[in-house]
Design a protein around this motif. Structure first.
Motif, short mmCIF file in Angstrom:
data_model
loop_
_atom_site.label_atom_id
_atom_site.label_comp_id
_atom_site.label_asym_id
_atom_site.label_seq_id
_atom_site.Cartn_x
_atom_site.Cartn_y
_atom_site.Cartn_z
N ALA A 76 -4.53 -5.94 -8.81
CA ALA A 76 -5.05 -6.11 -7.44
C ALA A 76 -5.13 -7.58 -7.05
O ALA A 76 -4.86 -7.94 -5.90
CB ALA A 76 -6.42 -5.46 -7.31
N ALA B 17 -1.72 -8.55 -6.01
CA ALA B 17 -1.32 -7.79 -4.82
C ALA B 17 -2.02 -8.28 -3.55
O ALA B 17 -1.48 -8.14 -2.46
CB ALA B 17 -1.58 -6.30 -5.03
N LEU B 18 -3.21 -8.86 -3.70
CA LEU B 18 -3.96 -9.36 -2.53
C LEU B 18 -3.61 -10.80 -2.16
O LEU B 18 -4.07 -11.29 -1.13
CB LEU B 18 -5.46 -9.23 -2.76
N ASP C 117 -2.76 -1.13 1.50
CA ASP C 117 -1.45 -1.46 0.93
C ASP C 117 -1.54 -1.70 -0.57
O ASP C 117 -0.67 -1.28 -1.33
CB ASP C 117 -0.84 -2.68 1.62
N VAL C 118 -2.60 -2.37 -1.00
CA VAL C 118 -2.80 -2.62 -2.42
C VAL C 118 -2.99 -1.29 -3.16
O VAL C 118 -2.40 -1.07 -4.22
CB VAL C 118 -4.00 -3.56 -2.66
#
Length: 174
Positions: free
Chosen positions: A145, A148-149, A78-79
């Protein structure tokens, strides 16, 4: 409060990671420290209350409740999609010990027990806290990232049983 019902599912262990040293220390701009040996494993030995044999967190009192990290590879996919990456980074880049496909690790709550059986018998883990991503993710995956995580970094656990985990199909019981 009603008791949660046990759920059995099938998933896959897509990567196992054991490293005797930290690779992400210092400044991300300097890059990660090279691993002294390959970190990818086809199988790992789990020891109750201690962690994964050979890992940097094995038998360290400060990490007993966080000795093993579980991660869902779908979070990394997804990232990669959200950041427009050409390819999904290796699941080893997040430095999580057990990377699963087909089980949402991030839905585990504190003290949930998850059992993984990859063919050598079940190995239970008790979830203790989320494995929050660090700023290194911007350096080793791509800018953005880290953010996003957030909320998708996996779960830190303590193993409750001795056993072996292998890459491949796994039966998951929660």
């Amino acid at each position: 409060m009603a008791a949660r019902r046990a759920v059995t599912a099938t998933a896959d262990v897509v990567a196992l990671h054991v490293s005797p040293v930290h690779a992400y220390e210092g400044r991300p701009a300097d890059g990660p420290r090279p691993d002294p040996e390959p970190v990818s494993r086809d199988r790992v030995v789990v020891r109750a209350g201690l962690g994964l044999v050979g890992d940097r967190y094995f038998n360290h009192a400060a990490h007993r409740r966080a000795a093993v990290t579980l991660f869902a590879v779908e979070a990394l996919e997804d990232v990669a999609a959200a950041l427009g990456l050409d390819a999904v980074p290796s699941p080893l880049v997040v430095r999580r010990n057990v990377v699963l496909r087909g089980f949402d690790v991030d839905r585990l709550a504190r003290h949930d027990v998850i059992s993984l059986d990859s063919g050598d018998g079940p190995v239970r883990f008790e979830a203790h806290r989320p494995a929050n991503p660090c700023a290194w993710m911007n350096a080793v995956i791509a800018p953005g990232a880290f953010r996003a995580l957030r909320g998708r970094g996996g779960m830190r656990c303590v193993p409750l049983d001795d056993g072996v985990l292998r890459v491949g199909p796994v039966t998951v019981l929660t």
